[in-house]
Design an enzyme around this catalytic site. Sequence first.
Site, mmCIF file in Angstrom:
data_model
loop_
_atom_site.group_PDB
_atom_site.id
_atom_site.type_symbol
_atom_site.label_atom_id
_atom_site.label_comp_id
_atom_site.label_asym_id
_atom_site.label_seq_id
_atom_site.Cartn_x
_atom_site.Cartn_y
_atom_site.Cartn_z
ATOM 1 N N ASP A 100 -2.525 -4.560 -5.626
ATOM 2 C CA ASP A 100 -2.405 -3.497 -4.625
ATOM 3 C C ASP A 100 -2.774 -4.117 -3.282
ATOM 4 O O ASP A 100 -3.912 -4.565 -3.104
ATOM 5 C CB ASP A 100 -3.422 -2.397 -5.010
ATOM 6 C CG ASP A 100 -3.108 -1.047 -4.402
ATOM 7 O OD1 ASP A 100 -2.609 -1.018 -3.280
ATOM 8 O OD2 ASP A 100 -3.405 -0.041 -5.078
ATOM 9 N N ASP A 196 0.015 -0.364 -0.225
ATOM 10 C CA ASP A 196 -0.733 0.844 0.111
ATOM 11 C C ASP A 196 -0.298 1.377 1.480
ATOM 12 O O ASP A 196 -0.075 0.601 2.406
ATOM 13 C CB ASP A 196 -2.227 0.479 0.147
ATOM 14 C CG ASP A 196 -3.114 1.682 0.408
ATOM 15 O OD1 ASP A 196 -3.121 2.595 -0.431
ATOM 16 O OD2 ASP A 196 -3.792 1.711 1.455
ATOM 17 N N GLU A 253 4.082 2.667 -1.511
ATOM 18 C CA GLU A 253 3.585 4.046 -1.429
ATOM 19 C C GLU A 253 4.371 4.730 -0.317
ATOM 20 O O GLU A 253 4.278 4.317 0.838
ATOM 21 C CB GLU A 253 2.086 4.064 -1.134
ATOM 22 C CG GLU A 253 1.510 5.448 -1.375
ATOM 23 C CD GLU A 253 0.069 5.634 -0.895
ATOM 24 O OE1 GLU A 253 -0.578 6.578 -1.368
ATOM 25 O OE2 GLU A 253 -0.399 4.865 -0.043
ATOM 26 N N HIS A 325 -4.655 7.588 -9.070
ATOM 27 C CA HIS A 325 -6.082 7.722 -8.812
ATOM 28 C C HIS A 325 -6.392 8.641 -7.627
ATOM 29 O O HIS A 325 -7.559 8.799 -7.282
ATOM 30 C CB HIS A 325 -6.663 6.330 -8.557
ATOM 31 C CG HIS A 325 -6.024 5.679 -7.370
ATOM 32 N ND1 HIS A 325 -4.731 5.204 -7.398
ATOM 33 C CD2 HIS A 325 -6.474 5.466 -6.119
ATOM 34 C CE1 HIS A 325 -4.427 4.717 -6.212
ATOM 35 N NE2 HIS A 325 -5.460 4.860 -5.409
ATOM 36 N N ASP A 326 -5.364 9.200 -6.997
ATOM 37 C CA ASP A 326 -5.589 10.132 -5.882
ATOM 38 C C ASP A 326 -5.336 11.577 -6.285
ATOM 39 O O ASP A 326 -5.555 12.490 -5.483
ATOM 40 C CB ASP A 326 -4.642 9.799 -4.711
ATOM 41 C CG ASP A 326 -4.913 8.421 -4.118
ATOM 42 O OD1 ASP A 326 -6.072 7.962 -4.169
ATOM 43 O OD2 ASP A 326 -3.957 7.809 -3.607
#
Length: 492
Positions: A100, A196, A253, A325-326
């Site tokens: 990431d 990201d 993303e 994870h968000d």
Amino acid sequence: MPPRFRPWQECVVYTVWPRSFADGNGDGIGDLPGLTERLDELRWLGVDALWLAPIHPSPNADYGYDVSDYLDVHPDFGTMADFRTLRDELHRRGMRLLLDLVINHTSVRHPWFLASRASRTSAKRDWYHWRARPNDWESIFGGPAWTWDEATGEYYLHLFFPEQPDLDWSNPAVRQALAEIARFWLDEGVDGFRFDALTVLKKEEGLPDVTPGEPGGPRPAWSRFLARPGLLDWVRDFAERAGITRDHLTLGEANGIAATDAPAWVGEPQGPLSALLHFELWHIDTTDAQGRPGLDTRAFSDTARSWYRALAPHGALPALYLENHDLPRIVSRWAPPERRAQAAKAFAAATYLQRGLAVLYQGQELGLPNARFTRSSDLRDPLSLRRIAALRAQGMSDAAILAEMNRSARDLSRTPIPWDANRPQAGFSSAEPWQPMDPAHIPLAWRQQREDEDSVLNFYRAILAERHTKRQELLPAGLTTSVPIARQSTTQ
Ligand code: NOJ
Ligand code: CA
């Protein structure tokens, strides 16, 4: 004849949030050795590639998304030697490794920012955005997007926390420096990246106010920095400098990119990325008259159809993902409590039997519901801690704050994974975990689900196996491969 795509476009990527995956050294924190020990389980499930949330040194103002050294491994997670073991063990099993990369911002403690804030004449001053007066932009995490720097008497821009200053991507030296980081990891044998906050790299020139009283009235809060025209050119420039090609597996993303604009990003022959992680399933939750949770199935299928139709003619496919994870867990968002197991299977079939790049998030394969918190002191995400403080300051009761956190906090999907219900800490660690495991997750542990042929886990395995069979059938004649991603690592 169905369209043919590159083999990696239909592989299965499994997202690991390492801190909560598996602890190898018994300090209560998930790490790379713990992950390496679990690769056989992931292979058994049908996983082709791992995307690891950031593993680099970080003061953890945003758990790894504030990087202070891009070229090393956070001591909580292990060493470079542990990284190389993980890489080799993955490659030995025909699996691939994605890192990431946090390219929009650094930590305030990164040497680039330390140099930039040292003086107004620093050679790195123009690597970040400094202004004598702030504009009216709001941070994506809430509050003003500018923080005053006492020493040099100017404000710096941060679209996330103040500890995450935004790099100035209009500066080619910044793109070059970030590209060298990507190149370093490619040379270390990684097979690709997840980028990201990709769609906020480009800010409108001059950083104008969002609402300067223009004709047409107020603009959406993020209009000056989300998916701006010209962003794609910068990303292409960065990818070229880094030596990233279409044979690498790269996920962006992609908040703010519409399906109709996606071919330019991922389509043949020019798109610089493999797949986009769009946000269109983030807001399709519903409740019925009794307040029971569900989803807007029409929006779900319309989204799937529009992305497939936009991309397939360009030789590209959508990324199929439901959790990360968000986000809260899908079985809590979209199903009443008594139907969670059936719902987990239905969501898996409806999603992963589509053509596209399958992306799963740890624990999703177990059908884990949201972790439930009984006291706010068990929350760990800095975003949660700030919200708790803000809600308290507004006079909200502790019970109401807890209810709000149990609805929306990022902690809901970040707690330790249960591996074996019969072991202490459900096999996650031999020590007290860094964040408590939800006791309700323990009966859903991997080992017990693996032994139960009706489990959600075994259902996921069957669905993913079906994808693998179909993918082999769809490969162009003459090309047989058990390796899901075309590129072979340079280190093998
Ligand atoms: C998106 C990441 O997924 C999230 O966890 C992080 O807080 C922000 N980007 C900022 O880096
Ligand atoms: Ca550990």
